[in-house]
Design a protein around this motif. Structure first.
Motif, PDB file in Angstrom:
ATOM      1  N   THR A 180       6.473   7.753  -6.067  1.00  0.00           N
ATOM      2  CA  THR A 180       6.989   6.381  -5.980  1.00  0.00           C
ATOM      3  C   THR A 180       8.313   6.171  -6.723  1.00  0.00           C
ATOM      4  O   THR A 180       8.773   5.032  -6.848  1.00  0.00           O
ATOM      5  CB  THR A 180       5.954   5.396  -6.561  1.00  0.00           C
TER       6      THR A 180
ATOM      7  N   THR B 162       4.126  -1.377  -9.963  1.00  0.00           N
ATOM      8  CA  THR B 162       3.272  -0.190 -10.004  1.00  0.00           C
ATOM      9  C   THR B 162       2.384  -0.267 -11.236  1.00  0.00           C
ATOM     10  O   THR B 162       2.691  -0.985 -12.195  1.00  0.00           O
ATOM     11  CB  THR B 162       4.104   1.105 -10.064  1.00  0.00           C
TER      12      THR B 162
ATOM     13  N   ILE C 287       1.588   2.197  -6.431  1.00  0.00           N
ATOM     14  CA  ILE C 287       2.079   0.897  -5.992  1.00  0.00           C
ATOM     15  C   ILE C 287       0.939  -0.116  -5.964  1.00  0.00           C
ATOM     16  O   ILE C 287      -0.144   0.165  -5.440  1.00  0.00           O
ATOM     17  CB  ILE C 287       2.735   1.000  -4.604  1.00  0.00           C
TER      18      ILE C 287
ATOM     19  N   ALA D 126       2.498  -0.605   1.554  1.00  0.00           N
ATOM     20  CA  ALA D 126       2.170   0.701   0.971  1.00  0.00           C
ATOM     21  C   ALA D 126       0.827   1.157   1.521  1.00  0.00           C
ATOM     22  O   ALA D 126      -0.148   0.402   1.503  1.00  0.00           O
ATOM     23  CB  ALA D 126       2.120   0.617  -0.554  1.00  0.00           C
TER      24      ALA D 126
ATOM     25  N   VAL E 296      -0.430   6.762  -2.048  1.00  0.00           N
ATOM     26  CA  VAL E 296       0.629   6.194  -2.876  1.00  0.00           C
ATOM     27  C   VAL E 296       0.177   4.884  -3.541  1.00  0.00           C
ATOM     28  O   VAL E 296       0.737   4.463  -4.555  1.00  0.00           O
ATOM     29  CB  VAL E 296       1.906   5.966  -2.039  1.00  0.00           C
TER      30      VAL E 296
END
Length: 323
Positions: free
Chosen positions: A247, A256, A262, A278, A282
């Motif tokens: 990220t 985050t 995220i 997102a 991730v």
């Protein structure tokens, strides 16, 4: 002038490709940049047996090839390239590829995944898919009635060891420190399971085996009577020392957590930036499965289509008012 893209997808694992399939079927003309590892982490997995629709199993590479072909069938354009810079301050969002080309996206789906942390041993790469794994849920089945080792001392390592204790005959939990970092309840659980043995102040410094892992070289660390190495016979090594979400190029614009995952609205792929979503690992520090990644890719594409439809309606209303 920068190329304008209606739906831009970054990442080509299960989340990215699924998003491309749904976005393509919604006529969003999606463009997907595959990133540094086309197909994502799954391409390093030899056999996948827990994904619905594959009763005989399939290799991670083959599965991702099928995902890619299906995405292309519905109009997705797959490109090679890695995102090196982003500007999400205003829409359309500016994304720089390989430090050269810049594109502008009306919607952006981030599916760059997370990378498992490794010990840094050459043997880890040598035996990747041949006895070294970073996911007990994914690969534990292949070690039924065998002996395995888990590296790590936190909650994730304990969870992996507990999961494997129901499959393998023997589980070693190898911990560098003299104590576990895991929560108290996890420590109690792992210490009370008969076939789990904790090896404190020890670390893996090498692996051996003709084609597959057959043993690990263990270093007894300082603090014990001697600092020496010995060979520990094992059939598989599971790394549970954490994951690193990819990220970095988005952190300036998105929220985050402390690890870098995220943050999205609960149960959705929606980030704090309108039109940016997102999907997959991730934004998922908990499950990290191909099936959950694919599901979140589906959600992201649906949300992107809804966002674009809303923007079109707003533009029509604004145009009528101006007349």
């Amino acid at each position: 002038m920068a190329e304008k893209i209606k739906c831009l997808i970054i990442g080509s694992g299960p989340a990215g490709y699924t998003a491309a399939i749904y976005a393509g079927r919604a006529n969003l003309s999606p463009v997907l940049y595959a990133g540094m590892q086309p197909g994502g982490q799954l391409t390093t997995t030899t056999d996948i047996e827990n994904f619905p629709g594959y009763p005989n199993g399939i290799s991670g590479f083959e599965m991702m090839e099928e995902f890619r072909k299906q995405a292309e069938k519905f109009g997705a354009e797959i490109r090679m390239g890695n995102v090196t810079e982003t500007d999400l301050s205003n829409s359309p969002y500016r994304i720089t590829i390989d430090g050269k080309e810049t594109v502008e996206a009306e919607t952006l789906i981030i599916a760059t995944g997370a990378t498992a942390k490794y010990l840094g041993l050459a043997d880890e790469r040598k035996y990747a898919g041949a006895g070294v794994s970073a996911c007990a849920t994914c690969d534990g089945f292949f070690y039924r009635k065998k002996t395995v080792a888990v590296v790590g001392g936190g909650d994730t390592a304990c969870e992996e060891a507990i999961y494997l204790s129901n499959v393998a005959e023997k589980v070693y939990l190898i911990v560098r420190k003299p104590e576990l970092r895991a929560s108290k309840i996890m420590q109690i659980r792992v210490k009370t399971i008969p076939n789990i043995e904790i090896l404190f102040e020890q670390e893996v410094v090498g692996l051996s085996g003709e084609k597959f892992v057959e043993g690990a070289t263990i270093l007894k660390r300082r603090g014990q009577e001697d600092e020496s190495t010995y060979e520990l016979p094992i059939d598989g090594l599971f790394l549970a020392i954490g994951h690193h979400p990819n990220t970095e190029v988005f952190k300036q614009w998105l929220d985050t957590d402390e690890t870098g995952y995220i943050i999205t609205q609960p149960g959705t792929p929606i980030t704090k930036v309108a039109g940016v979503f997102a999907a997959g690992d991730v934004a998922d520090p908990d499950y990290r499965q191909a099936i959950t990644a694919a599901a979140s890719g589906c959600k992201a594409a649906i949300e992107a289509e809804r966002y674009l439809s809303t923007m079109e309606v707003c533009e029509i209303i604004a145009e009528r008012k101006s007349k």
